[in-house]
Write a protein that holds these residues in place. Sequence first.
Motif, PDB file in Angstrom:
ATOM      1  N   THR A 292       0.832  -1.205   0.000  1.00 21.97           N
ATOM      2  CA  THR A 292       0.000   0.000   0.000  1.00 21.97           C
ATOM      3  C   THR A 292       0.869   1.259   0.000  1.00 21.97           C
ATOM      4  OG1 THR A 292      -1.755  -1.155   1.210  1.00 21.97           O
ATOM      5  CG2 THR A 292      -1.815   1.243   1.236  1.00 21.97           C
ATOM      6  N   ALA A 293       1.895   1.255   0.833  1.00 18.27           N
ATOM      7  CA  ALA A 293       2.806   2.406   0.872  1.00 18.27           C
ATOM      8  C   ALA A 293       3.539   2.562  -0.454  1.00 18.27           C
ATOM      9  CB  ALA A 293       3.806   2.228   2.019  1.00 18.27           C
ATOM     10  N   LYS A 294       3.951   1.449  -1.028  1.00 20.01           N
ATOM     11  CA  LYS A 294       4.626   1.485  -2.326  1.00 20.01           C
ATOM     12  C   LYS A 294       3.733   2.081  -3.398  1.00 20.01           C
ATOM     13  CE  LYS A 294       4.091  -1.371  -5.189  1.00 20.01           C
ATOM     14  NZ  LYS A 294       3.286  -1.479  -6.444  1.00 20.01           N
ATOM     15  N   ALA A 295       2.452   1.708  -3.389  1.00 18.25           N
ATOM     16  CA  ALA A 295       1.508   2.227  -4.377  1.00 18.25           C
ATOM     17  C   ALA A 295       1.344   3.743  -4.254  1.00 18.25           C
ATOM     18  CB  ALA A 295       0.151   1.538  -4.213  1.00 18.25           C
ATOM     19  N   ALA A 296       1.350   4.242  -3.015  1.00 13.38           N
ATOM     20  CA  ALA A 296       1.234   5.689  -2.803  1.00 13.38           C
ATOM     21  C   ALA A 296       2.455   6.416  -3.369  1.00 13.38           C
ATOM     22  CB  ALA A 296       1.076   5.993  -1.310  1.00 13.38           C
ATOM     23  N   VAL A 297       3.648   5.890  -3.068  1.00  6.00           N
ATOM     24  CA  VAL A 297       4.877   6.499  -3.573  1.00  6.00           C
ATOM     25  C   VAL A 297       4.931   6.414  -5.100  1.00  6.00           C
ATOM     26  CG1 VAL A 297       7.403   6.282  -3.622  1.00  6.00           C
ATOM     27  CG2 VAL A 297       6.164   6.048  -1.456  1.00  6.00           C
ATOM     28  N   GLN A 298       4.524   5.273  -5.644  1.00  4.87           N
ATOM     29  CA  GLN A 298       4.505   5.082  -7.094  1.00  4.87           C
ATOM     30  C   GLN A 298       3.617   6.108  -7.781  1.00  4.87           C
ATOM     31  OE1 GLN A 298       3.957   0.973  -8.709  1.00  4.87           O
ATOM     32  NE2 GLN A 298       2.099   1.834  -9.594  1.00  4.87           N
ATOM     33  N   SER A 299       2.444   6.364  -7.217  1.00  6.42           N
ATOM     34  CA  SER A 299       1.517   7.334  -7.798  1.00  6.42           C
ATOM     35  C   SER A 299       2.049   8.755  -7.686  1.00  6.42           C
ATOM     36  CB  SER A 299       0.149   7.231  -7.114  1.00  6.42           C
ATOM     37  OG  SER A 299      -0.425   5.957  -7.316  1.00  6.42           O
ATOM     38  N   MET A 300       2.618   9.093  -6.526  1.00  2.00           N
ATOM     39  CA  MET A 300       3.149  10.444  -6.338  1.00  2.00           C
ATOM     40  C   MET A 300       4.352  10.699  -7.251  1.00  2.00           C
ATOM     41  SD  MET A 300       1.154  11.954  -4.208  1.00  2.00           S
ATOM     42  CE  MET A 300      -0.154  11.002  -5.018  1.00  2.00           C
ATOM     43  N   MET A 301       5.217   9.706  -7.398  1.00  2.00           N
ATOM     44  CA  MET A 301       6.363   9.849  -8.296  1.00  2.00           C
ATOM     45  C   MET A 301       5.929  10.029  -9.740  1.00  2.00           C
ATOM     46  SD  MET A 301       9.002   6.987  -6.722  1.00  2.00           S
ATOM     47  CE  MET A 301       9.996   7.019  -8.224  1.00  2.00           C
ATOM     48  N   ALA A 302       4.804   9.393 -10.091  1.00  2.00           N
ATOM     49  CA  ALA A 302       4.322   9.468 -11.474  1.00  2.00           C
ATOM     50  C   ALA A 302       3.942  10.895 -11.867  1.00  2.00           C
ATOM     51  CB  ALA A 302       3.122   8.534 -11.665  1.00  2.00           C
ATOM     52  N   PHE A 303       3.449  11.684 -10.901  1.00  2.00           N
ATOM     53  CA  PHE A 303       3.101  13.069 -11.210  1.00  2.00           C
ATOM     54  C   PHE A 303       4.329  13.833 -11.701  1.00  2.00           C
ATOM     55  CE2 PHE A 303      -0.452  12.348  -8.092  1.00  2.00           C
ATOM     56  CZ  PHE A 303      -1.474  12.534  -9.003  1.00  2.00           C
ATOM     57  N   TYR A 304       5.488  13.507 -11.132  1.00  2.00           N
ATOM     58  CA  TYR A 304       6.724  14.209 -11.498  1.00  2.00           C
ATOM     59  C   TYR A 304       7.379  13.583 -12.729  1.00  2.00           C
ATOM     60  CZ  TYR A 304      11.540  15.858 -11.268  1.00  2.00           C
ATOM     61  OH  TYR A 304      12.762  16.380 -11.579  1.00  2.00           O
ATOM     62  N   ILE A 305       7.544  12.258 -12.709  1.00  2.00           N
ATOM     63  CA  ILE A 305       8.275  11.579 -13.783  1.00  2.00           C
ATOM     64  C   ILE A 305       7.534  11.641 -15.111  1.00  2.00           C
ATOM     65  CG2 ILE A 305       9.147   9.335 -14.560  1.00  2.00           C
ATOM     66  CD1 ILE A 305       9.717   8.652 -11.650  1.00  2.00           C
ATOM     67  N   TRP A 306       6.215  11.410 -15.066  1.00  2.00           N
ATOM     68  CA  TRP A 306       5.434  11.353 -16.297  1.00  2.00           C
ATOM     69  C   TRP A 306       4.741  12.676 -16.616  1.00  2.00           C
ATOM     70  CZ3 TRP A 306       6.081   7.082 -19.184  1.00  2.00           C
ATOM     71  CH2 TRP A 306       6.604   5.949 -18.545  1.00  2.00           C
ATOM     72  N   GLY A 307       4.912  13.651 -15.736  1.00  2.00           N
ATOM     73  CA  GLY A 307       4.323  14.955 -16.004  1.00  2.00           C
ATOM     74  C   GLY A 307       2.814  14.980 -15.900  1.00  2.00           C
ATOM     75  N   ASN A 308       2.236  14.015 -15.156  1.00  2.00           N
ATOM     76  CA  ASN A 308       0.782  14.009 -14.962  1.00  2.00           C
ATOM     77  C   ASN A 308       0.387  15.166 -14.051  1.00  2.00           C
ATOM     78  OD1 ASN A 308       0.858  10.383 -14.603  1.00  2.00           O
ATOM     79  ND2 ASN A 308       0.936  11.622 -16.442  1.00  2.00           N
ATOM     80  N   GLU A 309      -0.618  15.915 -14.458  1.00  5.69           N
ATOM     81  CA  GLU A 309      -1.058  17.051 -13.650  1.00  5.69           C
ATOM     82  C   GLU A 309      -1.917  16.564 -12.488  1.00  5.69           C
ATOM     83  OE1 GLU A 309      -3.376  21.358 -14.178  1.00  5.69           O
ATOM     84  OE2 GLU A 309      -2.847  20.138 -15.936  1.00  5.69           O
ATOM     85  N   ALA A 310      -1.538  16.982 -11.284  1.00  3.90           N
ATOM     86  CA  ALA A 310      -2.273  16.557 -10.092  1.00  3.90           C
ATOM     87  C   ALA A 310      -3.455  17.486  -9.833  1.00  3.90           C
ATOM     88  CB  ALA A 310      -1.344  16.547  -8.887  1.00  3.90           C
ATOM     89  N   THR A 311      -4.569  16.902  -9.394  1.00  3.72           N
ATOM     90  CA  THR A 311      -5.737  17.672  -8.981  1.00  3.72           C
ATOM     91  C   THR A 311      -6.095  17.274  -7.557  1.00  3.72           C
ATOM     92  OG1 THR A 311      -7.353  16.023  -9.751  1.00  3.72           O
ATOM     93  CG2 THR A 311      -6.598  17.673 -11.358  1.00  3.72           C
ATOM     94  N   LEU A 312      -6.847  18.112  -6.882  1.00  7.09           N
ATOM     95  CA  LEU A 312      -7.232  17.824  -5.504  1.00  7.09           C
ATOM     96  C   LEU A 312      -8.022  16.533  -5.420  1.00  7.09           C
ATOM     97  CD1 LEU A 312      -7.451  18.604  -2.526  1.00  7.09           C
ATOM     98  CD2 LEU A 312      -9.498  19.958  -3.111  1.00  7.09           C
ATOM     99  N   PHE A 313      -9.043  16.382  -6.280  1.00  4.51           N
ATOM    100  CA  PHE A 313      -9.854  15.173  -6.259  1.00  4.51           C
ATOM    101  C   PHE A 313      -9.033  13.944  -6.661  1.00  4.51           C
ATOM    102  CE2 PHE A 313     -14.087  17.596  -6.955  1.00  4.51           C
ATOM    103  CZ  PHE A 313     -14.166  17.811  -5.592  1.00  4.51           C
ATOM    104  N   GLY A 314      -8.111  14.123  -7.602  1.00  7.51           N
ATOM    105  CA  GLY A 314      -7.284  13.002  -8.044  1.00  7.51           C
ATOM    106  C   GLY A 314      -6.411  12.474  -6.921  1.00  7.51           C
ATOM    107  N   VAL A 315      -5.728  13.382  -6.196  1.00  6.39           N
ATOM    108  CA  VAL A 315      -4.860  12.972  -5.091  1.00  6.39           C
ATOM    109  C   VAL A 315      -5.691  12.395  -3.946  1.00  6.39           C
ATOM    110  CG1 VAL A 315      -3.225  13.785  -3.353  1.00  6.39           C
ATOM    111  CG2 VAL A 315      -3.067  14.626  -5.707  1.00  6.39           C
ATOM    112  N   LEU A 316      -6.837  13.039  -3.641  1.00  6.19           N
ATOM    113  CA  LEU A 316      -7.706  12.517  -2.587  1.00  6.19           C
ATOM    114  C   LEU A 316      -8.215  11.124  -2.943  1.00  6.19           C
ATOM    115  CD1 LEU A 316      -9.832  15.645  -1.541  1.00  6.19           C
ATOM    116  CD2 LEU A 316      -8.052  14.494  -0.207  1.00  6.19           C
ATOM    117  N   GLY A 317      -8.501  10.915  -4.225  1.00  7.30           N
ATOM    118  CA  GLY A 317      -8.966   9.601  -4.672  1.00  7.30           C
ATOM    119  C   GLY A 317      -7.916   8.529  -4.451  1.00  7.30           C
TER     120      GLY A 317
END
Length: 365
Positions: A292-317
């Motif tokens: 579970t912790a790995k999945a959180a880090v993986q998703s957060m890193m993806a915003f930076y590495i892949w340039g995915n734009e983060a939104t409030l609802f997206g991060v909360l989801g």
Amino acid sequence: MDENTVYIASIVATYWFVSISMVYLNKVLMSNEGVSIDAPLFVTWYQCVITALICWCAGKCGERAQRLPSASYSAVSQNDAEGAGGPPARPSFFAQFPKAEYKMSVAKRIFPLSLVFVGMITFNNLCLKWVEVSFYNVARSLTIVFNVFFSRCLLGIPTSPKTLLCLALVVFGFLLGSHGELNFSLRGTIAGILSSLFVSLNSIYTKKVLPAVDDNHWRLTFYNNINAVLLFIPLVTYFEGAAVLAAVNGQLKSTTFWSAMTVAGFFGFAIGIVTVLQIKATSPLSHNISGTAKAAVQSMMAFYIWGNEATLFGVLGIFTVLGGSLLYTFVKMNENKQFVPSTRPSPAPSVDETEKNTEMTSSKV
């Protein structure tokens, strides 16, 4: 730090590295036209070939290792208690791999699972191809919902109010994350839901067919991947034959392409190994928490590495889904403890009780 602490930390770090690298590399292979080709089924087929070859080579090494007096294969612990098995055992590494042999009588018994396995890894990779990496965990978050559904409908296991609350939290996080995804892909999300469905079905069929391979997960991995290689051939020919032929004078001559494909196939096998090591070094509960912790880090890193734009609802989801999944893990652990005393009858094994074993045979997910 003592030796055991260093050992456990290294295993957990390796699990994180292999798992995150596998997802990121598969994303490149599924969606980067400059590196790969538009043939996700062909890419998945090749990864199954690599996994089968590694199983065969590991089996050859295993034959030699098993001749040693100290060599023995121990099953993954089913006890969620931390440190239940004492200090992590470190037998000969290759002793855990059985001889890789393919018998038609056994392959036929494994075949229903292989059909589910092909559906699972196909929809998983299609989901990864069509959705952003940061949304990937949300798109595939409904596995525990299907687990509880099948446990109730097929096995007759009652569902507690606490479990339903956890599922509601996961579903809410799924809807919240979908609403907050700027580059929302309907087909990618549907592929993620179908992947979750097949992961749950894979758990059921894994439990049913394990006796056919003497309850050995590596032997099951070998049979499953050989069957998958055969099943993918007509699918690749029909759906992607033209795309593969068009790449004969292009990417199929690229050493970068084949290197990336081979490394991805190796990671697909390696995740099964590090999953076993992490469960044995800690416990199934700690493995789920680490995942579970790995999945959180993986998703957060993806915003930076892949340039995915983060939104409030997206991060909360993302964090709602992961929080609900983690809470579900603790609820199931406490419910299972109620059946520990020998004076009480053991309940029928639920779908999610087999999922920690399933992860080893569905390593491409």
